[in-house]
Design a protein around this motif. Structure first.
Motif, mmCIF file in Angstrom:
data_model
loop_
_atom_site.group_PDB
_atom_site.id
_atom_site.type_symbol
_atom_site.label_atom_id
_atom_site.label_comp_id
_atom_site.label_asym_id
_atom_site.label_seq_id
_atom_site.Cartn_x
_atom_site.Cartn_y
_atom_site.Cartn_z
ATOM 1 N N ASP A 63 -41.517 -58.551 36.789
ATOM 2 C CA ASP A 63 -42.674 -57.650 36.847
ATOM 3 C C ASP A 63 -43.110 -57.206 35.452
ATOM 4 O OD1 ASP A 63 -43.392 -57.600 39.502
ATOM 5 O OD2 ASP A 63 -41.870 -56.138 40.032
ATOM 6 N N ILE A 64 -42.143 -57.073 34.546
ATOM 7 C CA ILE A 64 -42.494 -56.673 33.176
ATOM 8 C C ILE A 64 -43.248 -57.792 32.464
ATOM 9 C CG2 ILE A 64 -41.531 -56.168 30.877
ATOM 10 C CD1 ILE A 64 -39.324 -54.583 32.252
ATOM 11 N N PHE A 65 -42.794 -59.026 32.652
ATOM 12 C CA PHE A 65 -43.357 -60.125 31.867
ATOM 13 C C PHE A 65 -44.478 -60.873 32.581
ATOM 14 C CE2 PHE A 65 -39.276 -59.532 29.760
ATOM 15 C CZ PHE A 65 -39.709 -59.470 28.447
ATOM 16 N N GLN A 66 -44.738 -60.548 33.826
ATOM 17 C CA GLN A 66 -45.820 -61.223 34.533
ATOM 18 C C GLN A 66 -46.961 -60.225 34.788
ATOM 19 O OE1 GLN A 66 -45.689 -64.816 35.974
ATOM 20 N NE2 GLN A 66 -44.634 -64.667 34.027
ATOM 21 N N PHE A 67 -48.068 -60.733 35.280
ATOM 22 C CA PHE A 67 -49.245 -59.879 35.388
ATOM 23 C C PHE A 67 -49.723 -59.688 36.818
ATOM 24 C CE2 PHE A 67 -49.145 -60.529 30.941
ATOM 25 C CZ PHE A 67 -49.741 -59.409 30.410
ATOM 26 N N ASN A 68 -48.832 -59.882 37.758
ATOM 27 C CA ASN A 68 -49.203 -59.545 39.129
ATOM 28 C C ASN A 68 -49.117 -58.024 39.290
ATOM 29 O OD1 ASN A 68 -49.831 -59.954 41.858
ATOM 30 N ND2 ASN A 68 -48.672 -61.861 41.852
ATOM 31 N N PHE A 70 -47.562 -54.596 39.701
ATOM 32 C CA PHE A 70 -46.189 -54.220 39.392
ATOM 33 C C PHE A 70 -45.438 -53.900 40.686
ATOM 34 C CE2 PHE A 70 -42.522 -51.969 37.921
ATOM 35 C CZ PHE A 70 -42.237 -52.557 36.702
ATOM 36 N N GLY A 71 -44.308 -54.527 40.857
ATOM 37 C CA GLY A 71 -43.529 -54.342 42.074
ATOM 38 C C GLY A 71 -43.621 -55.550 42.994
ATOM 39 N N LEU A 74 -40.453 -57.446 42.622
ATOM 40 C CA LEU A 74 -39.364 -56.647 43.214
ATOM 41 C C LEU A 74 -39.375 -56.781 44.731
ATOM 42 C CD1 LEU A 74 -39.302 -53.262 41.252
ATOM 43 C CD2 LEU A 74 -37.367 -54.750 41.658
ATOM 44 N N LEU A 115 -45.927 -63.224 46.827
ATOM 45 C CA LEU A 115 -46.672 -63.203 45.561
ATOM 46 C C LEU A 115 -48.104 -63.694 45.756
ATOM 47 C CD1 LEU A 115 -44.333 -64.282 42.640
ATOM 48 C CD2 LEU A 115 -45.106 -62.047 43.307
ATOM 49 N N THR A 119 -51.457 -61.787 44.762
ATOM 50 C CA THR A 119 -52.402 -62.453 43.867
ATOM 51 C C THR A 119 -53.785 -62.532 44.510
ATOM 52 O OG1 THR A 119 -50.580 -63.771 43.024
ATOM 53 C CG2 THR A 119 -52.781 -64.526 42.480
ATOM 54 N N ARG A 122 -55.300 -59.212 44.408
ATOM 55 C CA ARG A 122 -55.686 -58.817 43.040
ATOM 56 C C ARG A 122 -56.993 -59.479 42.622
ATOM 57 N NH1 ARG A 122 -52.681 -61.232 37.961
ATOM 58 N NH2 ARG A 122 -53.842 -60.230 36.318
ATOM 59 N N PHE A 123 -57.145 -60.775 42.939
ATOM 60 C CA PHE A 123 -58.349 -61.495 42.525
ATOM 61 C C PHE A 123 -59.383 -61.573 43.633
ATOM 62 C CE2 PHE A 123 -55.132 -63.150 39.610
ATOM 63 C CZ PHE A 123 -55.793 -62.971 38.408
#
Lengths: 171, 277
Positions: A63-68, A70-71, A74, A115, A119, A122-123
């Protein structure tokens, strides 16, 4: 205890590095989900207690290094852990290659599905679920990796060899 | 009989849930942001190196389909001579120096404020990046990067656009991504002709080109400057095919990006015009 945590953290970081390298490979090669397959092996070999922390740590790192959202990682990995553990506890009778394949198939669908949902949200693009062949290739890539790792772990440890009913031992 | 697993203790499950919830809320309320930023800063250098190694493989793989062997042979011979003369250990640093110098010269010409960034990794395929058309770079909102900004390489060629931003990381949609849309102009006329949008992570399509526009294969397309924060005249690519049907309102074209998108190590983000002075 701190040494164990440090060693686990380093191992998690190494797996994440390997996954980072895979993402940068040409399309097709980047379908390998090293993190997911390794997590399944950690669960099968070391049991749920260590695996649960690994799932949590990977979810947070990803979650820190990707851009989906957050969570998303997880949640996806948490669900994978829960369902794979449920299958292991209630249905799987040994640690054969077929068991690993089944768990890999289930985990891949759950992880990619969750995911994918995040995604798409999000988009606002739900057409991503139309790409069935992409998911199929990701599944094949993960199964291949699971097979290679099975023989690797089989060579270095006795924990993933097929176990028949009479050989059951609690560990 | 099922797999002989030890029972998973409820107390452990509760601990895990608590930690998971703390991580989520800690991020949402910004309490864990410093830790996350620190982790990102500390761990990205190694990730960059790993990504660089993968990019070398990526390039070799991409080049393996090329058939112009005489040209490749002469290039390879020139490379061999150059490599023999160079100290292998210094090559990486020299290359980096060259790129940075190019950036300095480039920005002297286009007088735009910019932020240099290194590529940390590509994005996981599950994040709508099946076609390997997204990058993660090591600069973020702390460097005043915002979504929508243009990303270019050391030659000033357009690479993509910023899609989302974290404190010290940003996500770039490459030109070949469906999420990278730009208004483009023909270099010869400098007039806006259409909207460029990535196709399947492979190439770029330009749509909404009026039938009255005369556009031919080989034409260089550049940014039109119509959008805020995006300067005009930055090269995007050359037209390889034009689809023109008399019964359609618009023409469309396929463009091959000018920038090599497979081997990016250092990129530059053009900051908004308001930051220039």
């Amino acid at each position: 205890m701190w040494l164990v945590i440090l060693i686990n953290a380093i191992l998690i970081w190494l797996v994440l590095l390997a996954q980072t390298a895979v993402w940068s490979l040409p399309a097709g090669f980047n379908f390998l989900n090293i993190v997911l397959v390794i997590l399944i092996y950690i669960l099968v070999i070391f049991g749920p207690h260590r695996a649960a922390w690994w799932f949590l740590a990977f979810g947070w790192f990803l979650d820190i290094f990707q851009f989906n959202v957050f969570g998303a990682n997880l949640l996806a990995l948490g669900l994978c852990f829960g369902i794979v553990f449920f299958l292991l506890s209630n249905f799987i009778t040994n640690r054969s290659l077929y068991s690993i394949w089944l768990l890999t198939v289930v985990a891949t669908f759950i992880y990619d599905g969750v995911l994918g949902l995040f995604t798409a949200w999000r988009f606002n693009d739900w057409s991503i679920f139309a790409s069935v062949h992409g998911e199929l290739w990701r599944l094949i890539a993960n199964l291949l990796l699971a097979t290679v790792l099975f023989y690797f772990f089989g060579a270095v440890s006795k924990r993933v060899r097929p176990v028949f009913l009479k050989d059951f031992k609690r560990f | 009989m099922a797999f002989p697993f030890r029972r998973f203790k409820n107390t452990r499950l509760i601990w895990l849930l608590v930690v998971g919830v703390v991580l989520l809320f800690g991020h949402s309320f910004g309490i864990l942001r410093p830790v996350e930023s620190l982790l990102a800063r500390v761990l990205t250098p190694v990730m960059r190196s790993v990504t660089d190694l993968s990019s070398v493989f990526h390039k070799s793989y991409s080049d393996s389909g090329i058939n112009n062997y005489p040209e490749l042979l002469s290039t390879a011979e020139a490379d061999r001579r150059r490599l023999v003369m160079e100290n292998a250990g210094l090559q990486y640093l020299r290359e980096e120096n060259r790129v940075l110098r190019k950036y300095v010269n480039l920005f002297d010409e286009i007088s735009h404020k910019y932020v240099l960034a290194r590529v940390v990794s590509r994005l996981a395929p599950q994040n709508k990046a099946w076609e390997n058309d997204r990058l993660v770079i090591d600069q973020g909102s702390k460097q005043k990067i915002i979504p929508g900004l243009l990303v270019i390489n050391e030659e000033g060629l357009v690479v993509g656009r910023i899609v989302s931003v974290k404190d010290s990381l940003s996500e770039v949609a490459l030109l070949t991504s469906r999420d990278c849309r730009l208004s483009v102009a023909a270099n010869s006329s400098q007039k806006t002709i259409g909207i460029a949008e990535g196709i399947s992570g492979l190439t770029v399509g330009v749509s909404f080109i009026p039938q009255t526009e005369k556009i031919e294969a080989g034409e260089l397309l550049v940014t039109s400057g119509l959008e805020p924060d995006i300067p005009a005249g930055l090269a995007i690519g050359r037209v390889t095919r034009v689809d023109r049907l008399d019964n359609k309102i618009w023409q469309s074209a396929v463009v091959e990006p000018s920038a090599a998108l497979d081997v990016l190590r250092i990129v530059s983000i053009l900051l908004p015009a308001s930051d220039n002075h």
